[in-house]
Motif scaffolding. Structure first.
Motif, mmCIF file in Angstrom:
data_model
loop_
_atom_site.group_PDB
_atom_site.id
_atom_site.type_symbol
_atom_site.label_atom_id
_atom_site.label_comp_id
_atom_site.label_asym_id
_atom_site.label_seq_id
_atom_site.Cartn_x
_atom_site.Cartn_y
_atom_site.Cartn_z
ATOM 1 N N VAL A 1 10.359 4.478 -7.590
ATOM 2 C CA VAL A 1 10.378 4.239 -6.074
ATOM 3 C C VAL A 1 9.137 5.999 -6.152
ATOM 4 O O VAL A 1 8.083 5.439 -4.845
ATOM 5 N N ARG A 2 9.193 6.557 -6.312
ATOM 6 C CA ARG A 2 7.684 8.194 -5.842
ATOM 7 C C ARG A 2 6.206 6.742 -6.795
ATOM 8 O O ARG A 2 5.134 7.250 -5.849
ATOM 9 N N ALA A 3 6.500 6.037 -7.368
ATOM 10 C CA ALA A 3 5.419 5.239 -7.864
ATOM 11 C C ALA A 3 4.949 4.056 -6.653
ATOM 12 O O ALA A 3 3.774 3.993 -6.088
ATOM 13 N N ALA A 4 5.887 3.652 -6.582
ATOM 14 C CA ALA A 4 5.619 2.688 -5.896
ATOM 15 C C ALA A 4 4.985 3.102 -3.915
ATOM 16 O O ALA A 4 3.633 2.874 -3.015
ATOM 17 N N GLN A 5 5.738 4.554 -4.378
ATOM 18 C CA GLN A 5 4.521 4.863 -2.233
ATOM 19 C C GLN A 5 3.580 5.380 -3.057
ATOM 20 O O GLN A 5 2.838 5.384 -1.692
ATOM 21 N N GLN A 6 3.151 5.946 -3.793
ATOM 22 C CA GLN A 6 1.561 6.350 -4.252
ATOM 23 C C GLN A 6 0.980 4.572 -4.136
ATOM 24 O O GLN A 6 -0.569 5.155 -3.753
ATOM 25 N N LEU A 7 1.409 3.703 -4.818
ATOM 26 C CA LEU A 7 0.368 2.623 -4.467
ATOM 27 C C LEU A 7 0.368 2.465 -3.052
ATOM 28 O O LEU A 7 -0.727 1.789 -2.704
ATOM 29 N N THR A 8 1.828 2.585 -2.503
ATOM 30 C CA THR A 8 1.170 2.157 -0.515
ATOM 31 C C THR A 8 0.607 2.818 -0.640
ATOM 32 O O THR A 8 -0.695 2.762 1.106
ATOM 33 N N SER A 9 0.062 4.565 -0.576
ATOM 34 C CA SER A 9 -0.261 5.189 0.464
ATOM 35 C C SER A 9 -1.772 4.823 -0.992
ATOM 36 O O SER A 9 -2.764 4.910 -0.370
ATOM 37 N N ILE A 10 -2.300 4.231 -1.629
ATOM 38 C CA ILE A 10 -3.547 3.957 -2.859
ATOM 39 C C ILE A 10 -3.749 1.996 -1.434
ATOM 40 O O ILE A 10 -5.259 2.925 -0.605
ATOM 41 N N GLU A 11 -3.228 1.867 -1.024
ATOM 42 C CA GLU A 11 -3.377 1.052 -0.590
ATOM 43 C C GLU A 11 -4.206 0.958 0.818
ATOM 44 O O GLU A 11 -5.380 0.250 1.440
ATOM 45 N N ARG A 12 -2.878 1.962 2.008
ATOM 46 C CA ARG A 12 -3.699 2.549 3.097
ATOM 47 C C ARG A 12 -5.165 3.506 2.554
ATOM 48 O O ARG A 12 -5.817 2.906 4.161
ATOM 49 N N THR A 13 -4.981 4.139 2.155
ATOM 50 C CA THR A 13 -6.615 4.838 2.250
ATOM 51 C C THR A 13 -7.725 3.498 1.476
ATOM 52 O O THR A 13 -8.854 3.364 2.261
ATOM 53 N N ALA A 14 -7.666 2.861 1.134
ATOM 54 C CA ALA A 14 -8.384 2.197 0.329
ATOM 55 C C ALA A 14 -9.205 1.102 1.487
ATOM 56 O O ALA A 14 -9.649 1.162 2.005
ATOM 57 N N ARG A 15 -7.534 0.827 2.348
ATOM 58 C CA ARG A 15 -8.257 0.414 4.416
ATOM 59 C C ARG A 15 -8.895 1.298 4.585
ATOM 60 O O ARG A 15 -9.360 0.432 5.494
ATOM 61 N N ASN B 1 -10.516 3.467 4.319
ATOM 62 C CA ASN B 1 -12.134 3.494 3.410
ATOM 63 C C ASN B 1 -13.109 1.955 3.757
ATOM 64 O O ASN B 1 -14.538 2.566 4.502
ATOM 65 N N LEU B 2 -12.451 0.965 4.207
ATOM 66 C CA LEU B 2 -13.334 -0.689 4.358
ATOM 67 C C LEU B 2 -13.662 0.117 5.651
ATOM 68 O O LEU B 2 -14.641 -0.775 6.306
ATOM 69 N N ALA B 3 -12.203 -0.082 6.279
ATOM 70 C CA ALA B 3 -12.561 0.500 7.772
ATOM 71 C C ALA B 3 -13.870 1.369 8.324
ATOM 72 O O ALA B 3 -14.920 1.050 9.193
ATOM 73 N N GLU B 4 -13.548 2.583 7.540
ATOM 74 C CA GLU B 4 -14.716 3.764 7.764
ATOM 75 C C GLU B 4 -16.552 3.231 7.037
ATOM 76 O O GLU B 4 -17.152 3.122 7.796
ATOM 77 N N ALA B 5 -16.293 2.242 6.499
ATOM 78 C CA ALA B 5 -17.450 1.790 5.583
ATOM 79 C C ALA B 5 -18.089 1.215 6.436
ATOM 80 O O ALA B 5 -19.056 0.821 6.935
ATOM 81 N N ARG B 6 -17.169 0.026 7.277
ATOM 82 C CA ARG B 6 -17.606 -1.290 8.375
ATOM 83 C C ARG B 6 -18.133 0.004 9.605
ATOM 84 O O ARG B 6 -19.322 -0.659 9.974
ATOM 85 N N ALA B 7 -17.619 0.865 10.177
ATOM 86 C CA ALA B 7 -17.838 1.795 10.764
ATOM 87 C C ALA B 7 -20.134 2.084 10.882
ATOM 88 O O ALA B 7 -20.259 2.713 11.144
ATOM 89 N N LEU B 8 -19.471 3.138 9.251
ATOM 90 C CA LEU B 8 -20.552 3.696 8.723
ATOM 91 C C LEU B 8 -22.336 2.735 8.730
ATOM 92 O O LEU B 8 -23.009 3.007 9.418
ATOM 93 N N VAL B 9 -21.863 1.068 8.846
ATOM 94 C CA VAL B 9 -23.282 0.246 8.506
ATOM 95 C C VAL B 9 -23.339 -0.477 10.603
ATOM 96 O O VAL B 9 -24.377 -1.161 10.321
ATOM 97 N N GLY B 10 -22.284 -0.332 11.326
ATOM 98 C CA GLY B 10 -22.262 -0.484 12.187
ATOM 99 C C GLY B 10 -21.580 -2.010 12.168
ATOM 100 O O GLY B 10 -22.285 -2.785 13.609
ATOM 101 N N ALA B 11 -20.641 -2.388 11.079
ATOM 102 C CA ALA B 11 -19.904 -4.105 11.141
ATOM 103 C C ALA B 11 -19.357 -3.389 12.645
ATOM 104 O O ALA B 11 -19.373 -4.468 12.976
#
Length: 404
Positions: free
Chosen positions: A237-251, A253-263
């Motif tokens: 259960v704890r591992a599943a929560q951590q995987l959800t956090s990984i997914e959220r953090t990755a998303r 980061n993707l939004a931040e990356a797009r913002a940095l390049v102005g997309a």
């Protein structure tokens, strides 16, 4: 007398006449034209009116070339021709003309195309003045008088002074060209330095943004991934929560990356709304990801967008340092809104560090980010006694529309 102006041959004069030229015109009228007119007032009608006509012709010619310098019909060489013939004619009618010739000498250097033309026109005027004076005298008068001597002396002195001033003018113009070239070179070097500084500032800004967003996100993903892998069997259960956090953090980061390049526009969720609610979400997620307890006292501070971003980045950087280095069990966060600004204090009970020996990009980035908004960062820590980070900011950052 200003003899330094040497326009090109038959070129239109500039519209703005130098003050020295205007004073020379006044002297020429008062000392060159008026005395002959007064001198012939009692002369015979033929001499008087002929002199008046000649003086009027000189006046009109000078006024025309002075008042309409851009008219292609009224060329300086034409005026100098009229002046040369005119002074000779006045000398012939009056029997002398040395004074008018000498007072008119500056005109030959002002309006001639160069030294050779000035010497030629003034020499011709000197010859006609002397010859006119000799031919205009009544029979039985002396062939040569002091007038001719003054004409010759005036021509020689005028030629010497004119050549000297012309040489000084050329040297001055050459010096001005050198200074202009140096100025242009300096301006070009300054513009290049500004360009390089701007590029360096932009690189530093991007580096700071990447460190505060993408790098922290990737570091969080690594920690969560390691923890999830270790707990897959024992704590699913704890591992599943951590995987959800990984997914959220990755998303994120993707939004931040797009913002940095102005997309796309910057992700607004993290910095919208009240600053206390924004920090509360960040602290709750930190506790969820790390298990470290957070005790928070967050005032409902009113601040602008840039201040909210700065407070968020300082909080994220401080929490990232706690997670990576502090080995703390508790973090205490206080956000206070005072009459002169906002203070954010983050303390932990971790192992601490030597602030003077710290060589990290994060602390330096926080200091610069706060300094840009008129704030400051204070870090207090010692080995074994935890760490205290204090960020102070004015309620409204200078340079933004909400600043009062």
């Amino acid at each position: 007398m200003d003899l330094s102006r040497q326009p090109v041959a038959d070129a239109p004069l500039p519209a703005a006449v130098p003050a020295a030229h205007r004073w020379n015109a006044v002297v020429w009228v008062l000392c060159g034209l008026v005395p002959p007119a007064i001198a012939v007032s009692d002369a015979a009608d033929g001499t008087k009116y002929t002199t008046y006509v000649l003086l009027a012709a000189l006046t009109v010619a000078y006024a025309a070339v002075a008042m309409f310098p851009e008219n292609p019909v009224l060329r300086p060489s034409g005026y100098l021709t009229v002046l040369t013939v005119g002074v000779g004619a006045v000398a012939y009618v009056m029997g002398s003309g040395a004074a008018l010739f000498i007072v008119s000498l500056p005109h030959f250097w002002i309006y001639a195309s160069g030294p050779a033309a000035a010497l030629s026109f003034s020499g011709a005027a000197a010859l006609l003045t002397a010859l006119g004076g000799v031919l205009g005298r009544s029979a039985g008068s002396e062939l040569l008088t002091g007038n001719e001597g003054f004409v010759v002396a005036g021509y020689l002195v005028g030629a010497g002074v004119g050549l000297l001033v012309h040489r000084m003018s050329e040297q001055s113009e050459a010096r001005a060209r050198r200074l202009s070239d140096q100025l242009n070179h300096t301006q070009a070097a300054l513009a290049e330095a500004h360009r390089r500084q701007g590029a360096a500032d932009e690189r530093e800004r991007l580096a700071r943004e990447i460190h505060d967003t993408l790098a922290q996100g990737f570091a969080s993903i690594i920690v969560l991934a390691e923890a999830a892998r270790a707990g897959l069997a024992s704590e699913p259960v704890r591992a599943a929560q951590q995987l959800t956090s990984i997914e959220r953090t990755a998303r994120e980061n993707l939004a931040e990356a797009r913002a940095l390049v102005g997309a796309t526009p910057p992700p607004g969720g993290a910095v919208q709304g009240a600053v206390s609610a924004m920090l509360r979400r960040t602290l709750d997620r930190f506790t969820q990801d790390t298990g470290i307890a957070v005790d928070a006292e967050l005032a409902d501070a009113d601040c602008d967008q840039q201040t909210r971003i700065a407070l968020l980045r300082c909080t994220q950087e401080s929490l990232a340092n706690v997670r990576k280095h502090a080995e703390a069990s508790t973090v205490h966060v206080v956000l206070a809104d005072g009459p002169y600004g906002i203070e954010l204090e983050i303390t932990d009970d971790g192992r601490g560090f030597d602030v003077g020996a710290a060589r990290g990009f994060g602390l330096d980035g926080m200091r610069k980010r706060l300094a840009e908004l008129g704030g400051e960062l204070t870090v207090t820590s010692s080995l074994g006694d935890g760490t205290r980070v204090l960020a102070s900011l004015p309620a409204f950052a200078p340079g933004h529309e909400e600043f009062v």
